[in-house]
Design a protein around this motif. Structure first.
Motif, short mmCIF file in Angstrom:
data_model
loop_
_atom_site.label_atom_id
_atom_site.label_comp_id
_atom_site.label_asym_id
_atom_site.label_seq_id
_atom_site.Cartn_x
_atom_site.Cartn_y
_atom_site.Cartn_z
N ASP A 1 35.68 45.04 49.60
CA ASP A 1 36.83 45.95 49.69
C ASP A 1 36.97 46.77 48.42
OD1 ASP A 1 37.32 44.95 52.13
OD2 ASP A 1 38.94 43.60 51.51
N LEU A 2 36.58 46.17 47.29
CA LEU A 2 36.75 46.88 46.01
C LEU A 2 35.91 48.15 45.96
CD1 LEU A 2 36.95 44.10 43.27
CD2 LEU A 2 38.78 45.39 44.34
N ILE A 3 34.86 48.22 46.78
CA ILE A 3 34.05 49.44 46.79
C ILE A 3 34.90 50.63 47.22
CG2 ILE A 3 32.07 50.56 47.89
CD1 ILE A 3 30.66 48.01 47.92
N SER A 4 35.96 50.34 47.99
CA SER A 4 36.84 51.42 48.42
C SER A 4 38.03 51.58 47.47
CB SER A 4 37.36 51.14 49.82
OG SER A 4 36.32 50.66 50.63
N ASP A 5 37.99 50.92 46.33
CA ASP A 5 39.10 50.99 45.39
C ASP A 5 39.33 52.43 44.94
OD1 ASP A 5 40.53 48.61 43.62
OD2 ASP A 5 40.53 50.56 42.62
N SER A 6 40.58 52.69 44.55
CA SER A 6 40.90 54.06 44.12
C SER A 6 40.36 54.32 42.71
CB SER A 6 42.41 54.25 44.13
OG SER A 6 43.00 53.26 43.30
N ASN A 7 40.06 53.25 41.98
CA ASN A 7 39.64 53.45 40.59
C ASN A 7 38.10 53.38 40.46
OD1 ASN A 7 38.83 52.52 37.86
ND2 ASN A 7 41.00 52.88 37.51
#
Lengths: 901, 426
Positions: free
Chosen positions: A179-185
């Protein structure tokens, strides 16, 4: 060391005072300071501890004291304590658990910097027990509102996976990471990608799964994240296989702007993506491919204006690229011309690429360059340049004559190594173009005296044999060489044998005696099997059927081509996918050199040694064989083809000396006694811990060996295991083997009652196999050097004092001969690894060198040694002095062994 | 990824050792000391070495070794770039010429930097300006909470090279275009290699988060702009940009747009190989008279740039044989001296006017030697600086600065061409 005020920007640091040598009682003093109520004293004390750690002193005994300091609001102090924890938690796993509370608390600190620090450090504590406590804070950190904490947590998942993969899966961390791959940062995305790629690589599972939406996210993040993040993303894109040519083209379009990045790693990774995808696009898109080819050249050339290290990396990669797609750089040969002040390793690589790019269009220019290089100073470079001229001749038929012209000019310089190298390559030119350039043989014959290297001699002799009918005095020349036949290198002897036989077949009348003599020498005088075999074959051929001999010996030879250092297509394709990795530097597939320390089945008890599994790479040494030319030509040119000329970058040097304590396993228990398990044992010391390495070879125990308990009988050293449980992970199945490390400590209560006479090295061991409840016993002799303490360095004066005070009667003498080396510096360095410390060295009489060493066991026994070497004599005299006479012989044996290995 | 970073002094003593993964042990430092430093390999052998299943990648700063050790199949360019940046960071903190002493004296600071710039062997933010915000000579500024989260968004943000809220009284930008000209000429006077590599250095003192647009007389851009009466632009072979520049935008329409870091930074580098104006023509004549043990050298240097310009710090290094005994030198301009430690005649000219011609003549007597080894004839090396001259013809067309507050910006542009490797074989 005095602290020095630095000019300019810095006026803060005076940390060097922490490096001052520790005196006796220093540890105690440090302990006091660590418990001080004064903050500055405390900080200074921790700094001293870190300084000692840096220079390799063992300060693990202060673990609890340092840990106490962690309860502080001062970030600086906290960071230092954490640094200490990372270093020593592995050797003090029980104590490391004490730190857990602090981590958990810090992981919910209001300050994101502290939260991240806690998560980052927690992951570095390599203790399995701590992992369960780690999960909850990590799970929170992965969802933290602060991106700095999230990006740290992302990497922490990779750390945890290395230690406890099952736990990571159980807690669903992989999904969160995804999911972190889609993080905003963008930084979070970058670290997420890095962590996932690593897990994918180590586990061999496709956890990275690039879907269409993930792909878009990655491409978007590519524009925004840091340079390192861009590299991580590009590297993972390179592993992705686009669905079709259109998708590939689309991604390439988004990647090409990266070729303009100032960071060479970004550029190289972008090149890798583009080249890998070009493969997939196939030949249908010739226009696109031509376009890309044009775009790739400038950034590659620009890399050659970087620092030499980057140039080297770029050149090794370009070497692959020009083999795969020569068109990219075909017009850029000039940028590979060497500058006078390029480092040698850069020049060597440039030369390789020049040869790859040489064509009839640019050969004249290249020859002028190579001739220029052949007058430079560095011998290796000069030789490679000369050899390059020959390789150009072999490669370009129409330029061969010009190349030979240059070689002849170089021979006229009479510089010894230039002449020899020229002869070696001219032989190759003769092989490539038979019967075309013999006119130069006369010039070569004028320089016979210069040849003193086997390869050059062998080449010259081959030429004489091959063209015996054109050389008036061929038999005389060979006769000259024959005079020293017995002293020659085997390669020269083989060539002499063959050349004489050729000479005989061409001109039987005059050379009858000679051939008889050489056959005698080869078959009767020599003890080299190759030479004898070849001698016998010739003998039989000549005596049974001279016509057949002619057919065999004077037969047509296959044509050679310049494929030196050319990679086999499959390997080349693999390596193109490995551009911008170490694989592309070594020109070997990753499996050939990545030997992971984990996966040895060592449980995490104590500190695992790093020096196992070395055999794995030796097998690949043979792979060099793929570069071998014409295998047909066994008798004639065996092993002296053109590709032997290369300097042979010995990246994998096979005889690398051990820099760690060597571990020598001894079989201590056989399967009859233990219910089907062979046990091998060895002792050594790692980071100040005495370790017993056990190897279990399961011969016939039907239950896999996994859970064992160990106990030692009282012994002369007071050794006992820290932890009685041994876990083999993975369990050792029948027919396989596994290793385990048992950490030992010495304490008084385990000392065997003192017996008169020499102490026994024997350590009696009992092991219980928990699965079968079988107990078996064996004895494993201890080598005392494993318990020499790192604090055994004696002060010079103290040494002299002690030496004098020990009664001469307590001296032990011995002499060791046939040492592998008598290089005192080397011995000194090796001894230091075993905590045998150098005290002094002096010149004795008649070229004697006397060296003094001191050592101390962890139980506090001092030993002083005097080693005497004599110039020209491969032996060493040992004189050992100690008050602990009953252990003297053990130490003496240990020193003897160390000298021998 | 990287398992360990070591900083060693020239003897191989460990000054800093930071372990990021536990698959490499401390003994690695000994391997490196024994097999690389003691074997005197540095400088001649490749900077990547494999010892016992570990790969060692190293570089040097002064007499110190920065070594990265790994077991994995890492990206070597990434490792070297990280080591270089590490050195840059240390320079910023400890001064350009930091040495073993400054390393020792700032050990704790360096460990902090090690911790912050790399995690588990993966490089993290290395921007000095940002690191300075929260790592400060070992003394953390005590932060209250909002500060800290602002800081973290700074560290991880898309624009991690500039912090918000910068104010300057006067808004100024200094631009330096530094061209290095690399030339390799054969002894016959043929040009073997010629190229200009250039850096565009900027020093910005701008308020807020300004959006900048920068333009050179790039041929591709000028051709697109219809106004045909302009001078044709320069064909730029390749360029690389600071990470603040939007590469996608450049790839699309070759415009250079960015939000700059505050202070000094290198905006871009470019490379030009066509239509280069060489500032100097050097014509050497070297004669070796073997039988008389003499060498005579005559050399003419001609400046080709405009008479209004002049070159400074011109140094022409003419190599002579090692066994030179006596030299007799005559120059028409400047000062020349035989310097035995360099085995060369060094000819210095402080100020070399445009369109001028200078000569030097030297007669060299050699000492007879026992070994009759030929002189290797290293190339002549020329060093110079020509201010307000670009040999590629590149110039700055514009720099536009947009900021919400709409302030005016003062801009200064300087040009310098200097010698990179300017070598003439003899």
């Amino acid at each position: 060391m005095p602290s020095i005020n630095l000019p300019g920007k810095n006026d803060g640091g005076h940390d060097s005072r922490f490096f001052t040598t520790q005196k006796k009682g220093e540890m105690h003093e440090l302990k006091m300071e660590l418990h001080s109520t004064d903050r500055n004293t405390k900080v200074d004390a921790v700094k001293k501890v870190i300084a000692s750690m840096t220079v390799g002193k063992d300060v693990s005994s202060l673990f609890t004291d340092v840990l106490n300091c962690v309860q502080t609001g001062n970030i600086e102090l906290k960071k230092l304590v954490y640094l200490y924890l990372i270093n020593y938690s592995k050797s003090q796993p029980e104590l490391a658990l004490l730190a857990v509370n602090t981590f958990v608390k810090d992981a919910s600190d209001p300050n994101p910097l502290i939260r991240a620090l806690a998560v980052r450090t927690m992951g570095c504590i390599r203790v399995e027990k701590i992992t369960e406590y780690l999960c909850d804070p990590l799970s929170r950190a992965l969802r933290d509102e602060d991106p700095y904490v999230r990006k740290t947590a992302a990497v922490c998942v990779a750390k945890l996976y290395d230690l406890a993969p099952a736990l990571v899966q159980e807690r669903g961390f992989l999904e969160i990471l995804h999911d972190l791959i889609s993080d905003s940062n963008p930084s979070v995305v970058a670290n997420g990608v890095a962590a996932l790629s690593e897990i994918a690589e180590t586990s061999g599972k496709d956890v990275m799964k690039i879907s269409a939406s993930v792909l878009q996210k990655l491409l978007a993040a590519l524009n925004e994240c840091t340079e390192w993040g861009q590299v991580f993303i590009l590297d993972s894109l390179a592993k992705y296989a686009p669905a079709d040519a259109r998708e590939a083209e689309g991604i390439i379009e988004r990647v090409t702007p990266r070729l303009q990045h100032a960071n060479s790693a970004v550029v190289m990774s972008a090149v890798k993506v583009i080249l890998s995808y070009m493969e997939l696009m196939g030949s249908a898109n010739t226009d696109t491919i031509r376009n890309l080819t044009r775009k790739l050249a400038p950034p590659l050339v620009t890399l050659l204006n970087s620092e030499p290290e980057i140039q080297y990396v770029a050149l090794r990669n370009i070497n692959l690229i020009v083999q795969k797609r020569p068109s990219i750089l075909e017009n850029e040969i000039r940028v590979f011309f060497c500058k006078y002040n390029d480092p040698i390793y850069v020049k060597m690589e440039k030369l390789e690429i020049i040869i790859k790019l040489v064509s009839e269009k640019n050969i004249d220019q290249v020859l002028l360059e190579l001739k220029e290089y052949a007058t430079e100073v560095d011998v290796d470079f000069v030789r490679k340049s000369v050899s390059a001229i020959g390789r150009c001749a072999v490669k370009l038929e129409r330029a061969a004559e010009r190349c030979i012209g240059v070689l002849l000019e170089l021979i006229q310089t009479k510089v010894n190594y230039v002449v020899q190298e020229s002869v070696i390559v001219i032989k190759d030119i003769f092989r490539r173009y038979p019967n075309r350039y013999e006119s130069i043989i006369a010039t070569l014959c004028d320089n016979l005296d210069t040849l003193d290297e086997p390869q050059a001699k062998a080449s010259m002799i081959w030429i004489i044999g091959e063209y015996a009918e054109r050389i008036d005095n061929a038999d005389e020349l060979l006769d000259n060489f024959l005079e020293t036949f017995e002293e020659e290198d085997p390669s020269v002897q083989l060539q002499l044998l063959t050349a004489t036989v050729k000479c005989f077949l061409k001109n039987p009348e005059d050379t009858q005696d000679m051939v008889q003599r050489v056959l005698d020498l080869a078959t009767e005088e020599s003890d080299n099997p190759d030479l004898r075999d070849r001698g016998f074959i010739y003998w039989r051929l000549l005596s049974t059927d001279p016509e057949a001999a002619k057919l065999v010996v004077l037969g047509d030879k296959p044509v050679i081509e310049d494929d030196t250092f050319k990679l086999e297509p499959n390997l080349l394709n693999t390596l193109i996918g490995q551009i911008a990795t170490l694989s592309s530097i070594y020109h070997k597939p990753p499996e050939a050199f990545v030997v992971r320390a984990s996966g040895r089945g060592v449980m995490h008890l104590g500190v695992g040694g790093d020096d196992m599994g070395e055999d794995d790479e030796e097998d690949y040494e043979d792979d060099e064989g793929i570069e071998q030319e014409d295998p047909v030509d066994l008798l004639d040119m065996g092993g002296m083809g053109i590709n032997d000329n290369g300097a042979g970058d010995d990246l994998f040097g096979s005889s690398t000396p051990q820099a760690e304590q060597a571990v020598r396993f001894v079989k201590v228990c056989s399967e009859e006694k233990s219910g089907g398990i062979d046990v091998l044992a060895a002792y050594h010391q790692v980071n100040g811990n005495v370790l017993m390495e056990l190897e279990f070879q399961n011969k016939s125990c039907s239950v896999p060996v996994s859970n064992l308990a160990i106990q030692l009988n009282k012994n002369a050293f007071g050794l006992s295991p820290v932890n009685q449980q041994i876990i083999c992970n993975p369990p050792v199945q029948v027919g396989s083997s596994g290793t385990a490390t048992v950490q030992l400590v010495a304490n008084r209560s385990m000392l065997a009652p003192v017996q008169p006479g020499p102490a026994s090295p024997q350590v009696q061991v009992a092991i219980k196999n928990m699965a079968t409840s079988q107990v078996f016993y064996f004895a494993a002799n201890f080598n005392i050097d494993a318990m020499f303490s790192s604090g055994g360095q004696m002060d010079r004066n103290a040494f002299i004092e002690t030496w004098k005070n020990i009664d001469d009667g307590k001296e032990i003498y011995s002499t060791v001969s046939d040492l592998p080396s008598t290089d005192i510096d080397g011995i000194q360095a090796k001894f230091e690894l075993y905590n045998i410390f150098f005290i002094a060295r002096r010149q004795g009489m008649d070229g004697q060198e006397v060296v003094y060493f001191s050592m101390k066991t962890m139980t506090g026994m001092d030993f002083l040694a005097e080693l005497t070497f004599k110039a020209g004599v491969n032996a060493c005299k040992i004189c050992l002095k100690t008050e602990n006479t009953s252990y003297g012989h053990l130490v003496k044996n240990a020193i003897e062994n160390l000298l021998r290995f | 990824m990287i398992s360990m970073i070591l900083v060693l002094n020239h003897k191989g003593d460990v000054m800093i050792s930071r372990q990021y993964r536990d698959d490499v042990s401390r003994a690695a430092a000994d391997s490196f000391r024994l097999q690389v430093i003691a074997a005197k390999e540095t400088g001649t052998q490749a900077p990547v070495k494999r010892i016992e299943n570990c790969s060692f990648l190293y570089t040097r700063h002064l007499n110190m070794y920065f070594v990265a050790i790994t077991r994995a199949n890492v990206n070597p360019a990434l490792v070297f770039e990280y080591l270089f940046q590490k050195i840059t960071i240390l320079k910023a903190y400890l001064g350009e010429e930091f040495d073993d002493n400054s390393i020792r004296n700032n050990m704790t600071l360096i460990y902090e930097l090690m911790d912050e710039t790399m995690d588990y062997g993966y490089p993290q933010n290395c921007a000095v300006d940002v690191l300075r915000l929260y790592i400060n000579l070992g003394n953390i500024r005590q932060q209250d909470e909002p500060d800290a989260s602002e800081l973290t968004s700074q560290i991880t943000g898309a624009i991690d090279w500039r912090r918000e809220g910068i104010r300057h009284k006067r808004n100024e930008v200094y631009i330096d275009v530094l061209e290095s000209i690399n030339l390799l000429m054969s002894s016959q006077g043929d040009i073997l290699r010629m190229e200009v590599t250039a850096q565009v250095q900027m020093n910005t003192k701008l308020t807020g988060m300004p959006e900048c647009k920068f333009g050179l007389n790039d041929k591709l851009v000028i051709e697109k702009e219809a106004s045909s009466n302009r001078k044709p632009g320069v064909e730029i072979d390749d360029c690389t940009f600071h990470r603040c520049v939007r590469l996608g935008k450049f790839d699309a329409d070759r415009t250079i747009t960015f939000i700059p870091p505050d202070g000094e930074f290198e905006l871009m580098r470019y490379r030009v190989t066509d239509n280069i104006n060489l500032p100097f023509k050097i014509i050497p004549a070297v004669r070796e008279m073997q039988d008389q043990n003499r060498v005579s050298i005559n050399l003419k240097a001609i400046s080709t740039y405009n008479t209004r310009l002049f070159a400074t710090h011109v140094v022409i290094k003419i190599p002579v044989p090692k066994n030179t005994a006596k030299t007799k030198i005559k120059t028409s301009f400047g000062r020349a001296k035989y310097e035995p430690e360099q085995s060369a005649i060094i000819w210095r000219i402080k100020k070399f006017p445009g369109k001028a011609e200078c000569m030097i003549g030297a007669d060299i007597d050699l000492m007879p030697t026992t070994r009759n080894k030929a002189w290797v004839r290293p190339p002549i090396n020329v060093d110079f600086q020509v201010p307000m001259f670009t040999s590629s013809g590149v110039n700055v067309r514009f720099l536009r600065v947009y900021d919400k507050s709409g302030y005016n910006t003062n801009r200064w542009v300087r040009y310098i061409t200097k010698a990179g490797g300017y070598q003439i074989r003899i």
